[in-house]
Scaffold this motif. Structure first.
Motif, PDB file in Angstrom:
ATOM      1  N   GLY A 186      76.648  49.327  43.879  1.00 10.34           N
ATOM      2  CA  GLY A 186      75.223  49.604  43.930  1.00 10.34           C
ATOM      3  C   GLY A 186      74.978  51.093  43.947  1.00 10.34           C
ATOM      4  O   GLY A 186      75.900  51.884  44.166  1.00 10.34           O
ATOM      5  N   VAL A 187      73.732  51.476  43.703  1.00  8.73           N
ATOM      6  CA  VAL A 187      73.356  52.885  43.665  1.00  8.73           C
ATOM      7  C   VAL A 187      72.132  53.086  44.551  1.00  8.73           C
ATOM      8  O   VAL A 187      71.171  52.309  44.483  1.00  8.73           O
ATOM      9  CB  VAL A 187      73.039  53.351  42.226  1.00  8.73           C
ATOM     10  CG1 VAL A 187      72.571  54.805  42.230  1.00  8.73           C
ATOM     11  CG2 VAL A 187      74.255  53.187  41.327  1.00  8.73           C
ATOM     12  N   VAL A 188      72.182  54.126  45.362  1.00  7.48           N
ATOM     13  CA  VAL A 188      71.053  54.505  46.206  1.00  7.48           C
ATOM     14  C   VAL A 188      70.468  55.805  45.665  1.00  7.48           C
ATOM     15  O   VAL A 188      71.183  56.805  45.542  1.00  7.48           O
ATOM     16  CB  VAL A 188      71.483  54.703  47.674  1.00  7.48           C
ATOM     17  CG1 VAL A 188      70.294  55.168  48.514  1.00  7.48           C
ATOM     18  CG2 VAL A 188      72.074  53.414  48.235  1.00  7.48           C
ATOM     19  N   ALA A 189      69.208  55.789  45.331  1.00  8.99           N
ATOM     20  CA  ALA A 189      68.508  57.004  44.904  1.00  8.99           C
ATOM     21  C   ALA A 189      68.010  57.726  46.150  1.00  8.99           C
ATOM     22  O   ALA A 189      67.207  57.187  46.909  1.00  8.99           O
ATOM     23  CB  ALA A 189      67.348  56.665  43.983  1.00  8.99           C
ATOM     24  N   VAL A 190      68.513  58.931  46.364  1.00 11.83           N
ATOM     25  CA  VAL A 190      68.156  59.730  47.532  1.00 11.83           C
ATOM     26  C   VAL A 190      67.071  60.707  47.093  1.00 11.83           C
ATOM     27  O   VAL A 190      67.346  61.673  46.382  1.00 11.83           O
ATOM     28  CB  VAL A 190      69.386  60.477  48.081  1.00 11.83           C
ATOM     29  CG1 VAL A 190      69.010  61.328  49.291  1.00 11.83           C
ATOM     30  CG2 VAL A 190      70.488  59.490  48.439  1.00 11.83           C
ATOM     31  N   THR A 191      65.838  60.447  47.484  1.00 11.32           N
ATOM     32  CA  THR A 191      64.726  61.231  46.953  1.00 11.32           C
ATOM     33  C   THR A 191      63.546  61.231  47.912  1.00 11.32           C
ATOM     34  O   THR A 191      63.369  60.279  48.688  1.00 11.32           O
ATOM     35  CB  THR A 191      64.274  60.689  45.582  1.00 11.32           C
ATOM     36  OG1 THR A 191      63.260  61.537  45.041  1.00 11.32           O
ATOM     37  CG2 THR A 191      63.768  59.266  45.679  1.00 11.32           C
ATOM     38  N   GLY A 192      62.768  62.301  47.860  1.00 12.18           N
ATOM     39  CA  GLY A 192      61.519  62.354  48.596  1.00 12.18           C
ATOM     40  C   GLY A 192      60.320  62.182  47.699  1.00 12.18           C
ATOM     41  O   GLY A 192      59.183  62.324  48.151  1.00 12.18           O
ATOM     42  N   ASP A 193      60.565  61.880  46.431  1.00  9.30           N
ATOM     43  CA  ASP A 193      59.486  61.764  45.462  1.00  9.30           C
ATOM     44  C   ASP A 193      59.121  60.292  45.243  1.00  9.30           C
ATOM     45  O   ASP A 193      59.971  59.510  44.808  1.00  9.30           O
ATOM     46  CB  ASP A 193      59.904  62.390  44.126  1.00  9.30           C
ATOM     47  CG  ASP A 193      58.762  62.387  43.129  1.00  9.30           C
ATOM     48  OD1 ASP A 193      57.881  63.256  43.244  1.00  9.30           O
ATOM     49  OD2 ASP A 193      58.754  61.513  42.247  1.00  9.30           O
ATOM     50  N   PRO A 194      57.889  59.886  45.502  1.00  7.86           N
ATOM     51  CA  PRO A 194      57.532  58.470  45.387  1.00  7.86           C
ATOM     52  C   PRO A 194      57.586  57.941  43.962  1.00  7.86           C
ATOM     53  O   PRO A 194      57.938  56.778  43.750  1.00  7.86           O
ATOM     54  CB  PRO A 194      56.114  58.407  45.963  1.00  7.86           C
ATOM     55  CG  PRO A 194      55.587  59.797  45.873  1.00  7.86           C
ATOM     56  CD  PRO A 194      56.762  60.693  46.039  1.00  7.86           C
ATOM     57  N   VAL A 195      57.251  58.769  42.976  1.00 11.39           N
ATOM     58  CA  VAL A 195      57.298  58.310  41.590  1.00 11.39           C
ATOM     59  C   VAL A 195      58.742  58.045  41.174  1.00 11.39           C
ATOM     60  O   VAL A 195      59.060  57.003  40.577  1.00 11.39           O
ATOM     61  CB  VAL A 195      56.642  59.332  40.650  1.00 11.39           C
ATOM     62  CG1 VAL A 195      56.829  58.917  39.197  1.00 11.39           C
ATOM     63  CG2 VAL A 195      55.157  59.477  40.974  1.00 11.39           C
ATOM     64  N   ALA A 196      59.632  58.972  41.488  1.00 16.26           N
ATOM     65  CA  ALA A 196      61.042  58.768  41.174  1.00 16.26           C
ATOM     66  C   ALA A 196      61.587  57.548  41.902  1.00 16.26           C
ATOM     67  O   ALA A 196      62.338  56.750  41.325  1.00 16.26           O
ATOM     68  CB  ALA A 196      61.848  60.012  41.538  1.00 16.26           C
ATOM     69  N   ALA A 197      61.208  57.379  43.163  1.00 17.27           N
ATOM     70  CA  ALA A 197      61.687  56.238  43.939  1.00 17.27           C
ATOM     71  C   ALA A 197      61.241  54.923  43.310  1.00 17.27           C
ATOM     72  O   ALA A 197      62.041  53.993  43.150  1.00 17.27           O
ATOM     73  CB  ALA A 197      61.190  56.342  45.380  1.00 17.27           C
ATOM     74  N   ARG A 198      59.965  54.833  42.934  1.00 22.49           N
ATOM     75  CA  ARG A 198      59.459  53.591  42.324  1.00 22.49           C
ATOM     76  C   ARG A 198      60.120  53.336  40.977  1.00 22.49           C
ATOM     77  O   ARG A 198      60.499  52.196  40.661  1.00 22.49           O
ATOM     78  CB  ARG A 198      57.942  53.664  42.154  1.00 22.49           C
ATOM     79  CG  ARG A 198      57.153  53.551  43.444  1.00 22.49           C
ATOM     80  CD  ARG A 198      55.693  53.277  43.159  1.00 22.49           C
ATOM     81  NE  ARG A 198      55.083  54.331  42.369  1.00 22.49           N
ATOM     82  CZ  ARG A 198      54.480  55.405  42.886  1.00 22.49           C
ATOM     83  NH1 ARG A 198      54.436  55.566  44.200  1.00 22.49           N
ATOM     84  NH2 ARG A 198      53.926  56.310  42.112  1.00 22.49           N
ATOM     85  N   THR A 199      60.271  54.385  40.174  1.00 24.63           N
ATOM     86  CA  THR A 199      60.852  54.229  38.843  1.00 24.63           C
ATOM     87  C   THR A 199      62.285  53.721  38.928  1.00 24.63           C
ATOM     88  O   THR A 199      62.671  52.772  38.224  1.00 24.63           O
ATOM     89  CB  THR A 199      60.830  55.578  38.092  1.00 24.63           C
ATOM     90  OG1 THR A 199      59.473  56.000  37.944  1.00 24.63           O
ATOM     91  CG2 THR A 199      61.478  55.452  36.723  1.00 24.63           C
ATOM     92  N   LEU A 200      63.073  54.312  39.795  1.00 20.13           N
ATOM     93  CA  LEU A 200      64.483  53.937  39.880  1.00 20.13           C
ATOM     94  C   LEU A 200      64.679  52.622  40.624  1.00 20.13           C
ATOM     95  O   LEU A 200      65.600  51.862  40.299  1.00 20.13           O
ATOM     96  CB  LEU A 200      65.270  55.071  40.537  1.00 20.13           C
ATOM     97  CG  LEU A 200      65.229  56.385  39.745  1.00 20.13           C
ATOM     98  CD1 LEU A 200      65.963  57.489  40.487  1.00 20.13           C
ATOM     99  CD2 LEU A 200      65.791  56.216  38.345  1.00 20.13           C
ATOM    100  N   ALA A 201      63.808  52.338  41.584  1.00 14.37           N
ATOM    101  CA  ALA A 201      63.887  51.041  42.259  1.00 14.37           C
ATOM    102  C   ALA A 201      63.628  49.906  41.276  1.00 14.37           C
ATOM    103  O   ALA A 201      64.266  48.847  41.331  1.00 14.37           O
ATOM    104  CB  ALA A 201      62.903  50.986  43.414  1.00 14.37           C
TER     105      ALA A 201
END
Length: 203
Positions: free
Chosen positions: A46-61
């Protein structure tokens, strides 16, 4: 996989000629292609996206990543990675951890899997094409101990074995127009390729 807010990331790529989208779209496309290749790689659970950006988080999720918000976990990349690693180890003390940057748009799943297999569970790292930075960092079941930043390869070499093999796409991070062209020569992932001008992309 650490992901900076797209509007702040990859400043040296601003003004890259021949793109069909915005700078922010390019940053997200590279992250999405990196994620897709990593999720399909042998040895990656699995991959965890480590980010504080909500757009990036939603896109990668939406593409299959788990997300870890960097807010309230100190400043800087290494602090964020340490915090994410601690959270994952709280859930599973035996999990094998690694770090992969979000700017490998030419990443091939088989090459990433080969690098992981070559490490054999040991602590190891791959340098970027220049040989001074770090792309892949594998910690196995040991402490993550990230040391990203200028000349990170030298610092990681103090505690990890350099992984060398026929996996150029694992090393081809994109920070400059020249490295973008190099990645394009290897063959960009579909989202990044869709933003490149005709004739630039190798298939």
């Amino acid at each position: 996989m650490p992901v900076k807010p797209p509007h702040r990331a990859k400043s040296r790529l601003r003004g890259l000629t021949g793109l069909r989208g915005s700078h922010e779209e390019l940053v997200l496309a590279m992250a999405a292609d990196t994620l897709a290749a990593a999720l399909d790689a042998p040895g990656v659970a699995g991959v965890v996206a480590v980010t504080g950006d909500p757009v990036a988080a939603r896109t990668l999720a939406a593409l299959g990543a788990r997300t870890f918000c960097t807010e309230r976990h100190g400043s800087g990349l290494n602090a964020a990675l340490d915090a994410a690693a601690a959270r994952l180890r709280d859930r599973d003390a035996e999990v094998s951890l690694g770090v992969l940057p979000a700017d490998l748009p030419a990443l091939r799943s088989a090459e990433l899997g080969a690098a992981i297999a070559h490490a054999g569970g040991r602590r190891g790292f791959c340098t970027d094409i220049a040989g001074t930075g770090t792309t892949l960092l594998l910690a196995g079941r040991g402490p993550l101990e990230p040391s990203y930043g200028p000349d990170s390869a030298r610092r990681h070499a103090r505690s990890a074995t350099e992984l060398r093999g026929p996996w150029p796409s694992v090393r081809a991070d994109v920070d400059t127009p020249a490295s973008w062209l190099l990645a394009a020569g290897l063959g960009l992932g579909p989202r990044s390729a869709a933003l490149a001008r005709p004739g630039l992309v190798s298939t």
